[in-house]
Design a protein around this motif. Structure first.
Motif, PDB file in Angstrom:
ATOM      1  N   UNK A  58       1.274  76.430  90.384  1.00  0.00           N
ATOM      2  CA  UNK A  58       2.136  75.450  89.735  1.00  0.00           C
ATOM      3  C   UNK A  58       3.389  76.122  89.184  1.00  0.00           C
ATOM      4  N   UNK A  59       3.816  77.187  89.823  1.00  0.00           N
ATOM      5  CA  UNK A  59       4.966  77.970  89.345  1.00  0.00           C
ATOM      6  C   UNK A  59       6.235  77.161  89.381  1.00  0.00           C
ATOM      7  N   UNK A  60       7.103  77.103  88.394  1.00  0.00           N
ATOM      8  CA  UNK A  60       6.833  77.720  87.100  1.00  0.00           C
ATOM      9  C   UNK A  60       5.815  76.905  86.309  1.00  0.00           C
ATOM     10  N   UNK A  61       5.003  77.579  85.593  1.00  0.00           N
ATOM     11  CA  UNK A  61       3.886  76.905  84.920  1.00  0.00           C
ATOM     12  C   UNK A  61       4.175  76.656  83.447  1.00  0.00           C
ATOM     13  N   UNK A  62       3.303  75.894  82.849  1.00  0.00           N
ATOM     14  CA  UNK A  62       3.365  75.646  81.414  1.00  0.00           C
ATOM     15  C   UNK A  62       2.431  76.634  80.733  1.00  0.00           C
ATOM     16  N   UNK A  63       2.820  77.062  79.576  1.00  0.00           N
ATOM     17  CA  UNK A  63       2.014  78.031  78.839  1.00  0.00           C
ATOM     18  C   UNK A  63       0.834  77.336  78.184  1.00  0.00           C
ATOM     19  N   UNK A  64      -0.367  77.630  78.646  1.00  0.00           N
ATOM     20  CA  UNK A  64      -1.558  77.019  78.069  1.00  0.00           C
ATOM     21  C   UNK A  64      -2.572  78.056  77.596  1.00  0.00           C
ATOM     22  N   UNK A  65      -2.377  79.317  77.964  1.00  0.00           N
ATOM     23  CA  UNK A  65      -3.345  80.363  77.645  1.00  0.00           C
ATOM     24  C   UNK A  65      -2.643  81.507  76.924  1.00  0.00           C
ATOM     25  N   UNK A  66      -3.417  82.199  76.093  1.00  0.00           N
ATOM     26  CA  UNK A  66      -2.878  83.354  75.386  1.00  0.00           C
ATOM     27  C   UNK A  66      -2.723  84.519  76.352  1.00  0.00           C
ATOM     28  N   UNK A  67      -1.631  85.281  76.174  1.00  0.00           N
ATOM     29  CA  UNK A  67      -1.463  86.483  76.979  1.00  0.00           C
ATOM     30  C   UNK A  67      -1.677  87.704  76.088  1.00  0.00           C
ATOM     31  N   UNK A  68      -1.895  88.874  76.687  1.00  0.00           N
ATOM     32  CA  UNK A  68      -2.183  90.069  75.885  1.00  0.00           C
ATOM     33  C   UNK A  68      -1.100  90.393  74.860  1.00  0.00           C
ATOM     34  N   UNK A  69       0.140  90.126  75.212  1.00  0.00           N
ATOM     35  CA  UNK A  69       1.231  90.425  74.290  1.00  0.00           C
ATOM     36  C   UNK A  69       1.150  89.545  73.041  1.00  0.00           C
ATOM     37  N   UNK A  70       0.869  88.265  73.226  1.00  0.00           N
ATOM     38  CA  UNK A  70       0.711  87.364  72.082  1.00  0.00           C
ATOM     39  C   UNK A  70      -0.482  87.782  71.229  1.00  0.00           C
ATOM     40  N   UNK A  71      -1.560  88.186  71.870  1.00  0.00           N
ATOM     41  CA  UNK A  71      -2.752  88.590  71.126  1.00  0.00           C
ATOM     42  C   UNK A  71      -2.506  89.858  70.319  1.00  0.00           C
ATOM     43  N   UNK A  72      -1.692  90.770  70.847  1.00  0.00           N
ATOM     44  CA  UNK A  72      -1.356  91.973  70.088  1.00  0.00           C
ATOM     45  C   UNK A  72      -0.542  91.605  68.852  1.00  0.00           C
TER      46      UNK A  72
END
Length: 166
Positions: A58-72
């Protein structure tokens, strides 16, 4: 030398992005994964959309999940907040509200690797009327010294706090 306490943290990281071909092609697999710890809700993760995160189909996609950078960035904020709240209790500072909107800056190299350049914590703290705003402000510096996560990273973590009385 005093004995050190050892703490062990276990999580289960599972890739869930196999769309049927595994990693046979860069564009054919999802970066989706789950992060789980016993007895806790599962966290849905992916890479940042800049790195084909969430759902490449579905590129470009909508942000629905946490990524490692956000978790840091969230880990740094959470650790600082927990130490800050603890220190406030020891100094008779009654915190009524604490909201942080931290930002992390990551620099990506031409080769595709990267690293964080800095994280800025921006807590807005509301304290009970009559408590010292100066003491409340100073405790952020002390909290930073104790933060396990901030002491474990190799980039600056700054705190630009705001204190207000209720």
């Amino acid at each position: 030398m005093a004995a050190q306490k050892k703490h062990l943290y276990r999580v289960t990281m599972q890739w869930t992005g196999n769309t049927g071909q595994g990693t046979a092609s860069y564009r054919e697999y999802e970066r989706s994964h789950t992060i789980a710890a016993e007895g806790k809700p599962t966290i849905l993760g992916s890479s940042d959309p800049s790195f084909r995160g969430d759902t490449p189909q579905e590129w470009p996609c909508h942000r629905t999940k946490y990524n490692p950078e956000e978790l840091l960035v969230a880990s740094l904020s959470s650790c600082h907040m927990l130490w800050y709240l603890h220190l406030c209790t020891t100094r008779n500072i009654v915190v009524l509200d604490y909201v942080d909107e931290p930002t992390g800056t990551m620099l990506e190299t031409a080769e595709g690797s990267g690293q964080f350049a800095e994280v800025i914590l921006s807590p807005v703290v509301t304290i009970q009327q009559g408590c010292s705003e100066a003491v409340a402000k100073s405790l952020h510096t002390e909290a930073h010294k104790y933060c396990f996560i901030a002491n474990s990273v190799n980039f600056p973590v700054r705190c630009e706090s705001s204190i207000q009385s209720a």
